[in-house]
Design a protein around this motif. Structure first.
Motif, PDB file in Angstrom:
ATOM      1  N   ARG A 173     -43.402  20.992  18.180  1.00 37.51           N
ATOM      2  CA  ARG A 173     -42.757  19.932  19.257  1.00 37.51           C
ATOM      3  C   ARG A 173     -41.164  19.708  19.122  1.00 37.51           C
ATOM      4  NH1 ARG A 173     -47.241  15.312  20.309  1.00 37.51           N
ATOM      5  NH2 ARG A 173     -48.368  16.926  19.517  1.00 37.51           N
ATOM      6  N   PRO A 174     -40.574  19.474  17.937  1.00 37.28           N
ATOM      7  CA  PRO A 174     -39.175  19.059  17.872  1.00 37.28           C
ATOM      8  C   PRO A 174     -38.242  20.248  18.100  1.00 37.28           C
ATOM      9  CG  PRO A 174     -40.321  18.418  15.768  1.00 37.28           C
ATOM     10  CD  PRO A 174     -41.304  19.331  16.538  1.00 37.28           C
ATOM     11  N   LYS A 175     -38.713  21.417  18.083  1.00 39.29           N
ATOM     12  CA  LYS A 175     -38.043  22.732  18.208  1.00 39.29           C
ATOM     13  C   LYS A 175     -38.308  23.113  19.629  1.00 39.29           C
ATOM     14  CE  LYS A 175     -36.700  23.907  13.875  1.00 39.29           C
ATOM     15  NZ  LYS A 175     -35.442  24.209  13.383  1.00 39.29           N
ATOM     16  N   ALA A 176     -39.082  22.660  20.256  1.00 34.44           N
ATOM     17  CA  ALA A 176     -39.334  23.179  21.772  1.00 34.44           C
ATOM     18  C   ALA A 176     -38.114  23.357  22.725  1.00 34.44           C
ATOM     19  CB  ALA A 176     -40.280  22.333  22.445  1.00 34.44           C
ATOM     20  N   ALA A 177     -37.257  22.523  22.731  1.00 33.55           N
ATOM     21  CA  ALA A 177     -36.251  22.370  23.614  1.00 33.55           C
ATOM     22  C   ALA A 177     -35.294  23.570  23.353  1.00 33.55           C
ATOM     23  CB  ALA A 177     -35.378  21.159  23.386  1.00 33.55           C
ATOM     24  N   GLU A 178     -35.182  24.143  22.033  1.00 32.99           N
ATOM     25  CA  GLU A 178     -34.646  25.531  21.843  1.00 32.99           C
ATOM     26  C   GLU A 178     -34.982  26.644  22.229  1.00 32.99           C
ATOM     27  OE1 GLU A 178     -34.340  25.936  17.357  1.00 32.99           O
ATOM     28  OE2 GLU A 178     -34.034  23.839  17.219  1.00 32.99           O
ATOM     29  N   TYR A 179     -36.131  26.803  22.751  1.00 32.53           N
ATOM     30  CA  TYR A 179     -36.957  27.810  23.099  1.00 32.53           C
ATOM     31  C   TYR A 179     -36.972  27.553  24.674  1.00 32.53           C
ATOM     32  CZ  TYR A 179     -38.426  29.261  18.810  1.00 32.53           C
ATOM     33  OH  TYR A 179     -38.529  29.398  17.275  1.00 32.53           O
ATOM     34  N   ILE A 180     -36.356  26.476  25.383  1.00 36.29           N
ATOM     35  CA  ILE A 180     -36.471  26.482  26.828  1.00 36.29           C
ATOM     36  C   ILE A 180     -35.130  26.883  27.554  1.00 36.29           C
ATOM     37  CG2 ILE A 180     -36.470  24.776  28.742  1.00 36.29           C
ATOM     38  CD1 ILE A 180     -38.655  23.308  26.902  1.00 36.29           C
ATOM     39  N   LEU A 181     -35.117  27.721  28.409  1.00 33.87           N
ATOM     40  CA  LEU A 181     -33.950  28.085  29.345  1.00 33.87           C
ATOM     41  C   LEU A 181     -33.697  26.830  30.357  1.00 33.87           C
ATOM     42  CD1 LEU A 181     -31.841  30.569  30.002  1.00 33.87           C
ATOM     43  CD2 LEU A 181     -33.522  31.004  31.630  1.00 33.87           C
ATOM     44  N   GLY A 182     -34.434  26.578  31.115  1.00 34.16           N
ATOM     45  CA  GLY A 182     -34.068  25.688  32.037  1.00 34.16           C
ATOM     46  C   GLY A 182     -35.440  25.279  32.963  1.00 34.16           C
ATOM     47  N   TYR A 183     -35.323  24.940  34.092  1.00 34.36           N
ATOM     48  CA  TYR A 183     -36.478  24.312  34.886  1.00 34.36           C
ATOM     49  C   TYR A 183     -36.355  24.838  36.309  1.00 34.36           C
ATOM     50  CZ  TYR A 183     -36.629  21.238  30.823  1.00 34.36           C
ATOM     51  OH  TYR A 183     -36.578  20.798  29.633  1.00 34.36           O
TER      52      TYR A 183
END
Ligand code: MG
Length: 218
Positions: free
Chosen positions: A85-95
């Motif tokens: 969970r704490p690393k999830a944002a690093e794997y997201i490009l966008g929305y």
């Protein structure tokens, strides 16, 4: 395979899969008479169901009840498995905005048989998407107004803050089962207000910070 444009950039992404959540907003689960789940309910839409702005939602002859569902799409930026969970944002490009177009009558039959929702969800043109907006431009993805209009009449009006499972939790959960690849889209579920679309209708959807899209139904 379809490529989706990143806003204000020459870059595009090609999803290898579209993973969708069912019943991720309490009021939508209730409107269809479903129990709110303990874990995310997941299903796929094939990449062949994607369409971009300017293309049309085509009603298939097999269904008499095609319905709209507006959803926040989370687009992955790099491949990952067991993403905590704490690393999830690093794997997201966008929305992006994604419409989970659904043949509700076929889905009800599939549900009755205990069968997967593959046919109800997987028709060509059943995954209209907007351009992708980079995550840096959307600092609070879990507090965005999300709306859908049919022929300018507001049908769905909610906020991504009402999602039962949050974005990081969803990424952790899915990636504990399967690798999420760069470009993959997670459709995070629809709020209440789903309803039928007919030939000639114009469906417009908007999510705060991402923009607005328009698709004609034929
Ligand atoms: Mg949906």
């Amino acid at each position: 395979m379809r490529s989706i444009k990143i806003k204000n950039s020459p870059e595009t992404v090609c999803p290898t899969k579209i993973i969708c959540l069912g019943r991720n907003y309490r009021k939508h689960a209730e409107e269809l008479g479903n129990v709110v789940p303990d874990n995310p309910i997941l299903f796929f839409k094939p990449p062949s169901s994607l369409i971009l702005e300017g293309e049309k939602i085509i009603l298939p002859p097999q269904s008499q009840d095609v319905q709209h569902e507006v959803e926040l799409g989370v687009v992955m930026g790099k491949s990952g498995k067991h993403i905590m969970r704490p690393k999830a944002a690093e794997y997201i490009l966008g929305y992006c905005i994604i419409l989970d177009i659904t043949a509700r009558d076929i889905q009800q039959e599939e549900k009755k048989k205990g069968a997967p929702w593959t046919l109800a969800k997987g028709f060509d043109t059943f995954a209209p998407v907007s351009q992708i907006v980079r995550k840096e431009e959307i600092p609070h993805p879990e507090n965005l107004s999300i709306r859908l209009w049919v022929n300018s009449v507001l049908r769905q009006d909610s906020n991504t803050g009402f999602m039962i499972f949050g974005i990081a939790e969803i990424v952790e959960y899915i990636s504990s089962y399967m690798t999420l690849e760069a470009g993959d889209i997670i459709a995070t579920g629809t709020p209440e207000g789903v309803g039928q679309v007919k030939s000639g209708d114009v469906v417009e959807a908007g999510i705060e910070g991402i923009g607005r899209v328009r698709f004609e139904v034929v």
